[in-house]
Motif scaffolding. Structure first.
Motif, PDB file in Angstrom:
ATOM      1  N   TYR C 168    -107.531  45.139 -95.931  1.00  0.00           N
ATOM      2  CA  TYR C 168    -106.358  45.065 -95.077  1.00  0.00           C
ATOM      3  C   TYR C 168    -105.072  44.813 -95.856  1.00  0.00           C
ATOM      4  CZ  TYR C 168    -109.315  45.136 -91.047  1.00  0.00           C
ATOM      5  OH  TYR C 168    -110.186  45.526 -90.098  1.00  0.00           O
ATOM      6  N   GLY C 169    -105.187  44.342 -97.103  1.00  0.00           N
ATOM      7  CA  GLY C 169    -103.974  43.999 -97.826  1.00  0.00           C
ATOM      8  C   GLY C 169    -103.370  42.762 -97.222  1.00  0.00           C
ATOM      9  N   SER C 170    -102.238  42.281 -97.786  1.00  0.00           N
ATOM     10  CA  SER C 170    -101.674  41.055 -97.229  1.00  0.00           C
ATOM     11  C   SER C 170    -100.480  41.364 -96.335  1.00  0.00           C
ATOM     12  CB  SER C 170    -101.264  40.114 -98.364  1.00  0.00           C
ATOM     13  OG  SER C 170    -100.612  40.830 -99.360  1.00  0.00           O
ATOM     14  N   GLU C 171    -100.218  42.653 -96.059  1.00  0.00           N
ATOM     15  CA  GLU C 171     -99.135  42.933 -95.096  1.00  0.00           C
ATOM     16  C   GLU C 171     -99.714  43.103 -93.709  1.00  0.00           C
ATOM     17  OE1 GLU C 171    -100.168  47.193 -96.144  1.00  0.00           O
ATOM     18  OE2 GLU C 171    -100.280  45.236 -97.040  1.00  0.00           O
ATOM     19  N   LYS C 172     -98.848  43.188 -92.707  1.00  0.00           N
ATOM     20  CA  LYS C 172     -99.312  43.173 -91.313  1.00  0.00           C
ATOM     21  C   LYS C 172    -100.008  44.492 -90.929  1.00  0.00           C
ATOM     22  CE  LYS C 172     -98.162  40.882 -87.177  1.00  0.00           C
ATOM     23  NZ  LYS C 172     -98.003  39.476 -87.139  1.00  0.00           N
TER      24      LYS C 172
END
Lengths: 115, 85, 172
Positions: C168-172
């Motif tokens: 998911y990565g750390s962005e929204k």
């Protein structure tokens, strides 16, 4: 083909036995643990894997039913942690405090901030 | 062959009896809800096992419906404990 | 929380998810069942889309599938370990427990990823998620061994979060 079915049946029986042992231990945990949160811990983990394993075992013994049994396994795996989380949160907010040997509680201050 | 399934059914019955004892004893309503949750999961496993023993597919459908209804019931009880509806 | 607006992409995404659930519960290919399912999911999605649109769907690439499988195995090992841990504690006549409630902060921003992490934590050895407030997770731990925040994080969340961050990565 016949031997494969035979092997699958024995593996299935093994899973059924293992699962029923875990279900039994989960119920024993529910009975023995000293407070609500520890009961939830024992109950959720042991009964989730126990039920999954019994259902998977039946699925191996009866491969025609496997698709629906996998749906049951997925549903148990998603719903069981959710319901235990909901119960834990609700009863903490209602004021039931856990049993501590040595007090260590980060959540209490969070509740106090919200009020 | 079938003896293993009978042993499993006996273990599951003892387990549901222990959970039922907690259901009777449980000091708070939440304890009873936990016991009910465990009972319903044990019930699902038992239904699937009985379905295999009697070779009836309908038991699997029953187990699925029971799982869904049990989950919704526990969520409703949790809501009730938190805010008294 | 997301903005409560009606968008067609969100609507058809919800219809798709509801139809998948319907199909999983019926598992039959008869035309009557499928038509009923499509009509009902169009209807239910129309009523509930405003409340269901919590998370943005992500694009799935082949690399993600490998990560999903990796996550599944990490999770399975932890689940089996958790059960033997519980069994050991329950059978022991002295009940060796030392419970406490600890907290840590997650780097994940996606709501769905947070839910997956919380559920996984509940099913791993000796931990139970009580609440998630923003980025903060509150965990009931059956056997508190350390009070250091970093060690708590390492012990409870790191193996799962490593894989989830890759998806998911750390962005929204």
């Amino acid at each position: 083909m016949d031997t494969l079915n035979y092997i699958l049946e024995y593996i299935g029986l093994f899973f059924v036995l293992l699962g029923s042992i875990f279900l039994f231990l989960g119920a024993l945990g529910i009975y023995r643990m000293p407070d609500l949160y520890n009961r939830l811990q024992a109950g959720t983990k042991a009964s989730t894997l126990g039920a999954m394993s019994v259902v998977l075992g039946v699925g191996l013994m009866q491969p025609n039913w496997l698709i629906k049994l996998i749906v049951i396994i997925l549903f148990i795996g998603i719903s069981n942690p959710l319901s235990s989380h909901a119960l834990a949160r609700a009863s903490y907010r209602r004021g039931i405090r856990p049993f501590f040997k040595k007090k260590m509680d980060d959540y209490e201050s969070q509740i106090r901030d919200e009020r | 062959m079938n003896i293993v399934i009978y042993i499993a059914i006996v273990l599951i019955s003892i387990g549901s009896f222990l959970a039922f004892m907690r259901f009777i004893k449980g000091p708070t309503a939440a304890d009873r809800a936990i016991a009910l949750d465990t009972l319903s999961v044990i019930g699902i496993a038992g239904l699937v096992l009985l379905g295999y023993l009697f070779q009836r597919y309908i038991y699997i459908d029953l187990a699925l419906v029971y799982a869904v209804l049990g989950f919704i019931g526990i969520i409703v009880i949790a809501r009730y404990i938190e805010k008294a509806l | 929380m997301s903005a409560k607006t009606f968008s067609y992409s969100q609507y058809f995404y919800t219809v798709f998810i509801i139809f998948i659930i319907w199909y999983a519960f019926t598992t039959s290919l008869q035309p009557a069942e499928i038509v009923t399912g499509i009509v009902l999911s169009l209807l239910v999605a129309y009523i509930t889309v405003v409340n269901f649109s919590c998370c943005n769907p992500i694009l799935i690439t082949p690399a993600h599938i490998i990560y999903f499988i990796q996550y599944f195995f990490v999770f399975l090992v932890a689940l089996v370990k958790a059960n033997f841990d519980v069994a050991k504690r329950v059978i022991n006549p002295k009940l060796p427990i030392n419970p406490g409630i600890v907290s840590f902060e997650t780097k994940l921003k996606n709501n769905f990823a947070k839910m997956v992490l919380a559920n996984s934590i509940t099913l791993t050895p000796g931990t139970l998620t009580i609440d998630v407030v923003g980025d903060k997770f509150y965990i009931h731990w059956i056997d508190v061994t350390t009070e250091n925040k970093n060690e708590i994080y390492k012990e409870i969340a790191e193996p799962f979060e490593k894989v989830l961050l890759k998806i998911y990565g750390s962005e929204k």
